[in-house]
Structures are given as C-alpha cells and as structure tokens.
Design a protein around this motif. Sequence first.
Motif, short mmCIF file in Angstrom:
data_model
loop_
_atom_site.label_atom_id
_atom_site.label_comp_id
_atom_site.label_asym_id
_atom_site.label_seq_id
_atom_site.Cartn_x
_atom_site.Cartn_y
_atom_site.Cartn_z
N VAL A 75 -45.23 17.09 6.71
CA VAL A 75 -43.94 17.01 6.04
C VAL A 75 -42.98 17.08 7.00
N LYS A 76 -43.05 17.92 7.88
CA LYS A 76 -41.89 18.26 8.94
C LYS A 76 -41.95 16.71 9.89
N GLU A 77 -43.05 16.41 10.03
CA GLU A 77 -43.18 14.96 11.13
C GLU A 77 -42.35 13.88 10.42
N MET A 78 -42.62 13.81 9.20
CA MET A 78 -42.42 12.56 8.33
C MET A 78 -40.77 12.87 8.08
N THR A 79 -40.26 13.95 7.71
CA THR A 79 -38.84 14.43 7.50
C THR A 79 -37.98 13.83 9.13
N SER A 80 -38.72 14.30 10.09
CA SER A 80 -38.23 14.06 11.36
C SER A 80 -38.05 12.46 11.70
N PHE A 81 -38.88 11.76 11.35
CA PHE A 81 -39.01 10.34 11.48
C PHE A 81 -38.07 9.71 10.79
N LEU A 82 -37.98 10.12 9.27
CA LEU A 82 -36.95 9.37 8.54
C LEU A 82 -35.33 9.81 8.78
N SER A 83 -35.43 10.75 9.46
CA SER A 83 -34.02 11.24 9.76
C SER A 83 -33.22 10.37 10.75
N LEU A 84 -34.33 9.64 11.63
CA LEU A 84 -33.99 8.91 12.71
C LEU A 84 -33.68 7.30 12.41
N ILE A 85 -34.34 6.95 11.35
CA ILE A 85 -34.32 5.56 11.03
C ILE A 85 -32.87 5.16 10.28
N PRO A 86 -32.22 5.95 9.70
CA PRO A 86 -31.07 5.07 8.96
C PRO A 86 -29.83 4.75 10.22
N THR A 87 -30.00 5.53 11.26
CA THR A 87 -28.86 5.31 12.34
C THR A 87 -29.27 4.38 13.32
N HIS A 88 -30.98 4.45 13.57
CA HIS A 88 -31.40 3.68 14.82
C HIS A 88 -32.55 3.03 14.23
N THR A 89 -32.31 1.86 13.67
CA THR A 89 -33.27 1.11 12.86
C THR A 89 -33.84 -0.24 13.71
N SER A 90 -33.24 -0.47 14.87
CA SER A 90 -33.85 -1.94 15.39
C SER A 90 -34.23 -1.68 16.85
N ALA A 91 -35.26 -2.58 17.18
CA ALA A 91 -35.43 -2.51 18.48
C ALA A 91 -36.40 -3.65 18.63
N GLY A 92 -36.25 -4.54 19.84
CA GLY A 92 -37.33 -5.49 20.28
C GLY A 92 -37.14 -6.45 19.18
N GLY A 93 -36.02 -6.77 18.43
CA GLY A 93 -36.21 -7.96 17.69
C GLY A 93 -36.77 -7.37 16.14
N VAL A 94 -36.94 -5.98 15.95
CA VAL A 94 -37.45 -5.43 14.78
C VAL A 94 -36.70 -4.65 14.23
N THR A 95 -35.89 -4.57 12.83
CA THR A 95 -35.38 -3.76 12.26
C THR A 95 -36.46 -3.08 11.32
N LEU A 96 -36.42 -1.76 11.35
CA LEU A 96 -37.51 -1.06 10.59
C LEU A 96 -36.95 -0.35 9.38
N GLN A 97 -37.45 -0.62 8.16
CA GLN A 97 -37.10 -0.19 7.02
C GLN A 97 -38.13 0.72 6.39
N ALA A 98 -37.92 2.07 6.48
CA ALA A 98 -39.08 2.93 6.02
C ALA A 98 -39.11 3.57 5.02
N ARG A 99 -40.07 3.84 4.42
CA ARG A 99 -40.20 4.70 3.27
C ARG A 99 -41.34 5.58 3.32
N ALA A 100 -41.01 6.66 2.91
CA ALA A 100 -42.09 7.81 2.78
C ALA A 100 -43.35 7.40 1.87
N ALA A 101 -44.28 8.03 2.04
CA ALA A 101 -45.52 7.68 1.28
C ALA A 101 -46.53 8.69 1.28
N SER A 102 -46.80 9.20 0.44
CA SER A 102 -47.92 10.44 0.40
C SER A 102 -48.98 9.95 0.72
N GLN A 103 -49.95 10.03 1.28
CA GLN A 103 -51.36 9.81 1.45
C GLN A 103 -52.18 9.44 0.06
N TYR A 104 -51.67 10.16 -0.95
CA TYR A 104 -52.44 9.88 -2.35
C TYR A 104 -51.80 8.65 -3.13
#
Length: 187
Positions: A75-104
């Motif tokens: 949960v901590k790792e997921m929260t850390s990643f999602l906190s980075l994405i709203p302000t830093h979403t693009s690299a190498g011609g790709v814009t990341l649009q992330a969504r959290a997903a429980s393994q279930y």
Amino acid sequence: MSIWFWQKGSRLVGMIVMPLAILSGVGPAAGAEQQAVPDLQSLQIVARVLGFQTKPVTGTVTLAVVFNPRDSRSVKEMTSFLSLIPTHTSAGGVTLQARAASQYDLARFDHVDAVLSMEGVDSKLLQAALLRLHVPCLTLNLSQIEHGACMVAIRSAPTAGIVFNQANADAAGVHFATAFRMMVQEL
C-alpha cells in the motif's frame, strides 16, 4: 546512466552479478533485502521501457498500479507511485495515466496498457491477469520477475538498472522491439 539487462538462462547472468545485487538490495554491505523506493526516475524508466515494445506505445498509456491491500509495504509503495504521477506523467513520448488496482480486482480489468506491480502482490493472481491481458508488467521488486509473472524489474538508485525476464514476457505474449533486445546482446 548505466542500464543492465538480464535474460533468464542466458550466459550474460555471470557478467552482471553486481547489478543484480544492486537491484535486489543484497550485497556485501546489505544484510537483508531492502524495499525499493519509488521516485521520479523510476517512473521515467517505466515510461521508456513501455516504448520498447514491438508495437510501440505512445501517447496516453493506462497503467494499473497493482497492490496487495493486506500488505502495508504494498500500500505504501502504491501510494508513493501515485503521488508522483499527477505532476510528472510524461517521458519518452508516453504519458502515464495511472489507476490503483487491488490484486483482487485484476480479474475484472478490461483495458490497461501495462501493469506496475507493487511489493507483496500475489504472483498467481498477477500471472492469470497478464495471460488474459497480454500487457507488460514492471516492478521495483526483483523477486517478482525471478519467481513471479512480471517481465521487467527497474531500479533508479544508486544507479539505474533494468532486469528483464524473457520467459515471463513470452508467457504473457508480450514482445519487445529489436532495439531492446540488442541492448541485451551488447552486454
């Protein structure tokens, strides 16, 4: 920036012992495996690796950030990643649009372009989803490509590194471009 590649069963394994130690957090100075810390460079590496598929990904990419809700590290790792994405979403011609997903929830996913697997995710649940979705799976956790379903483990510190498992990619029907494979062969 040094980038290291590894193919399971390849003779290159012996040539990259130090990068594997760095990626796993295990080395002469480290006793137990250390949890990787998501950062902006990790996110940029994820975007760049996605651009190396045989059918290049460009534009907006839907990234499922898969976590185990019963594992606090996950949960901590997921929260850390999602906190980075709203302000830093693009690299190498790709814009990341992330969504959290429980393994279930993986069995219900219809459309994602890639999976970013967090610490503690059940490999069997992940593998079943990847076999159905045929998308790349990236992680910060080396054990998830050694004994799991993910294809690519990344690390940004102390040096950038990429560990690749071809057998897992083949099993999920995910193919990377010749340039990606050439980098493996150059080592």
